[in-house]
Design a protein around this motif. Sequence first.
Motif, PDB file in Angstrom:
ATOM      1  N   ALA A  60       6.038 -43.440   7.070  1.00  0.00           N
ATOM      2  CA  ALA A  60       4.809 -42.745   7.162  1.00  0.00           C
ATOM      3  C   ALA A  60       2.923 -43.425   8.378  1.00  0.00           C
ATOM      4  CB  ALA A  60       3.853 -42.666   5.897  1.00  0.00           C
ATOM      5  N   GLU A  91       5.855 -37.407  15.876  1.00  0.00           N
ATOM      6  CA  GLU A  91       7.175 -37.212  15.415  1.00  0.00           C
ATOM      7  C   GLU A  91       7.681 -37.322  16.601  1.00  0.00           C
ATOM      8  OE1 GLU A  91       4.501 -33.484  16.138  1.00  0.00           O
ATOM      9  OE2 GLU A  91       4.592 -34.968  15.193  1.00  0.00           O
ATOM     10  N   ARG A 144      14.337 -45.713  10.793  1.00  0.00           N
ATOM     11  CA  ARG A 144      14.498 -45.340   9.257  1.00  0.00           C
ATOM     12  C   ARG A 144      14.641 -43.593   9.982  1.00  0.00           C
ATOM     13  NH1 ARG A 144      12.571 -48.187   4.260  1.00  0.00           N
ATOM     14  NH2 ARG A 144      14.806 -47.367   3.720  1.00  0.00           N
ATOM     15  N   ASN A 145      15.164 -43.003  11.278  1.00  0.00           N
ATOM     16  CA  ASN A 145      15.006 -41.739  11.207  1.00  0.00           C
ATOM     17  C   ASN A 145      16.285 -41.933  11.085  1.00  0.00           C
ATOM     18  OD1 ASN A 145      12.994 -39.526  11.672  1.00  0.00           O
ATOM     19  ND2 ASN A 145      12.219 -41.311  13.587  1.00  0.00           N
ATOM     20  N   ARG A 180       8.453 -49.471   3.115  1.00  0.00           N
ATOM     21  CA  ARG A 180       9.278 -48.834   3.538  1.00  0.00           C
ATOM     22  C   ARG A 180      10.099 -49.151   4.815  1.00  0.00           C
ATOM     23  NH1 ARG A 180       9.875 -44.192   4.478  1.00  0.00           N
ATOM     24  NH2 ARG A 180      12.329 -43.992   4.465  1.00  0.00           N
ATOM     25  N   VAL A 210       7.097 -29.463  14.950  1.00  0.00           N
ATOM     26  CA  VAL A 210       6.674 -29.391  13.923  1.00  0.00           C
ATOM     27  C   VAL A 210       5.435 -28.939  14.017  1.00  0.00           C
ATOM     28  CG1 VAL A 210       4.989 -31.072  11.903  1.00  0.00           C
ATOM     29  CG2 VAL A 210       7.615 -31.858  13.623  1.00  0.00           C
ATOM     30  N   GLU A 243      17.836 -41.472   5.817  1.00  0.00           N
ATOM     31  CA  GLU A 243      17.000 -41.259   4.881  1.00  0.00           C
ATOM     32  C   GLU A 243      15.870 -40.342   4.833  1.00  0.00           C
ATOM     33  OE1 GLU A 243      15.912 -44.276   4.375  1.00  0.00           O
ATOM     34  OE2 GLU A 243      16.506 -45.984   5.703  1.00  0.00           O
ATOM     35  N   LYS A 244      15.176 -40.200   4.382  1.00  0.00           N
ATOM     36  CA  LYS A 244      14.351 -39.274   3.603  1.00  0.00           C
ATOM     37  C   LYS A 244      13.739 -39.163   5.095  1.00  0.00           C
ATOM     38  CE  LYS A 244      14.518 -39.123  -1.465  1.00  0.00           C
ATOM     39  NZ  LYS A 244      13.342 -39.243  -2.902  1.00  0.00           N
ATOM     40  N   ALA A 245      12.654 -39.797   5.871  1.00  0.00           N
ATOM     41  CA  ALA A 245      11.944 -40.035   6.360  1.00  0.00           C
ATOM     42  C   ALA A 245      11.854 -41.319   7.124  1.00  0.00           C
ATOM     43  CB  ALA A 245      10.841 -38.932   5.905  1.00  0.00           C
ATOM     44  N   PRO A 246      11.181 -41.117   8.440  1.00  0.00           N
ATOM     45  CA  PRO A 246      10.124 -42.471   9.447  1.00  0.00           C
ATOM     46  C   PRO A 246       9.368 -43.125   8.187  1.00  0.00           C
ATOM     47  CG  PRO A 246       9.195 -40.421   9.352  1.00  0.00           C
ATOM     48  CD  PRO A 246       9.974 -39.999   9.090  1.00  0.00           C
ATOM     49  N   GLU A 252       6.640 -42.079  14.675  1.00  0.00           N
ATOM     50  CA  GLU A 252       7.670 -41.790  13.878  1.00  0.00           C
ATOM     51  C   GLU A 252       8.496 -41.368  14.029  1.00  0.00           C
ATOM     52  OE1 GLU A 252       5.016 -39.590  11.221  1.00  0.00           O
ATOM     53  OE2 GLU A 252       3.941 -40.903  10.386  1.00  0.00           O
TER      54      GLU A 252
END
Length: 451
Positions: free
Chosen positions: A115, A96, A105-106, A41, A318, A110-113, A100
Amino acid sequence: MPRKEFADIAAGRLPASALADNYADIAPPLDRQTALIAAQRCHFCFDAPCIAACPTGIDIPQFIRSIATDNLRGAAEEILGANILGGMCSRVCPTEILCEGDCVRNHPHEKAPVAISALQRYATDWVFDTNTPLFERAADTGKKVAVVGAGPAGLACAHALSLAGHRVTIFDARPRAGGLNEYGIARYKVLDFAAREIEWLLSIGGIDVQNGKTLGGNLNLAELRRDFDAVFLGIGLTGVNALGIDGEQLAGVRNAVDFIAELRQAADLAKLTVGRRVVVIGGGNTAIDAAVQSRKLGAESVSLVYRRGAPTMSATAVEQEFAKSEGVNVICWAAPRRILAHDGAVSGIEFEYTQLDDTGRLLGTGDMLRLNADVVLKAIGQVLVPANDGAGADVLRIAKGRIVVNADHATSLEKVYAGGDCVGGKMDLTVQAVEDGKRAARSIDQKLRRA
């Protein structure tokens, strides 16, 4: 006798099986297939913002590229060459708001940065699981350096100096090395990893650890300056702020850092006492860790109370959401005013609701809140305990509660350097302390080679 509802502090509230589940690894490691998928990714950005967001400057795209080609040694060398405590940081860094958080990819689609922390753990765990040496110590220079404090800053400094060929002695007040990584972080985040990481770090050789050595007690700064070619202070913040309210000395009131340290060193969690009704005061990571762990030990109700709004908490959003998901009641805009007692023990605590005036000052509203409690944990910050013992006319310069250092991490005393929480900086995090120790080691090495 105190009434049961106000004095029921006990051990073994939960069976051993429940405690084992509650304190299992909060973020289980990736397996090979999942790691390879996660690595794909990454866009491998040329001018990667994630690198700039990492205080230690790990080349994140490069180590992820190595994982993608099954080159775990290359990935680990990239990580640990920049951050010798990269294994711990993969577990505790607030990614976070760091790497990340700045990942390209934020985006909403997108689903998430990427990992990053999980991939970093995947690569570094391979090193510790296989006990693979990655670094070789240079020829002995004959120079000796004292490092006071075996926390992240001290360990990073010691490793870098030993790698350069200098002989290092680490002095630490506690029975075990590691500092906050060993004593101050929630057990469910790190399990027994801190000790494993330190054992590997020390395997480079050239580093002697002496425990039970307290600066200002059985360790003297003037003597260290006399006996060593340089001294690095990574003493952290060992003092704890007080609430300054009535009832603070009651049985059942304690510092959250002491509670966490006791829990981290406990051989049997079932023997730890916890109240039925726990109130934690503060808004940082220590407050979150204390509150969540109280719940995990079996407290029936846990409230975390902070005097300002959630956005100003030093604990990330978070972490705050995680605490809520664990059953912690988070109350903002309330300041403690007095701790209530029954038969000499805590029975509750009284807060005053707060608000900001037009100038931004925090004021009480006069509206009060009372919470029943048999345990009150204080987590309102730690303070520096100065190390100006035996220095004669020469003393360390202290400003705003921190040791003053220059860009090279040199203090006002000749041959003495400092880093980590005791000097402050951008953030009080393990990763920042590692960078301080690394930079100080570079300065010390250059100075010793010119001598």
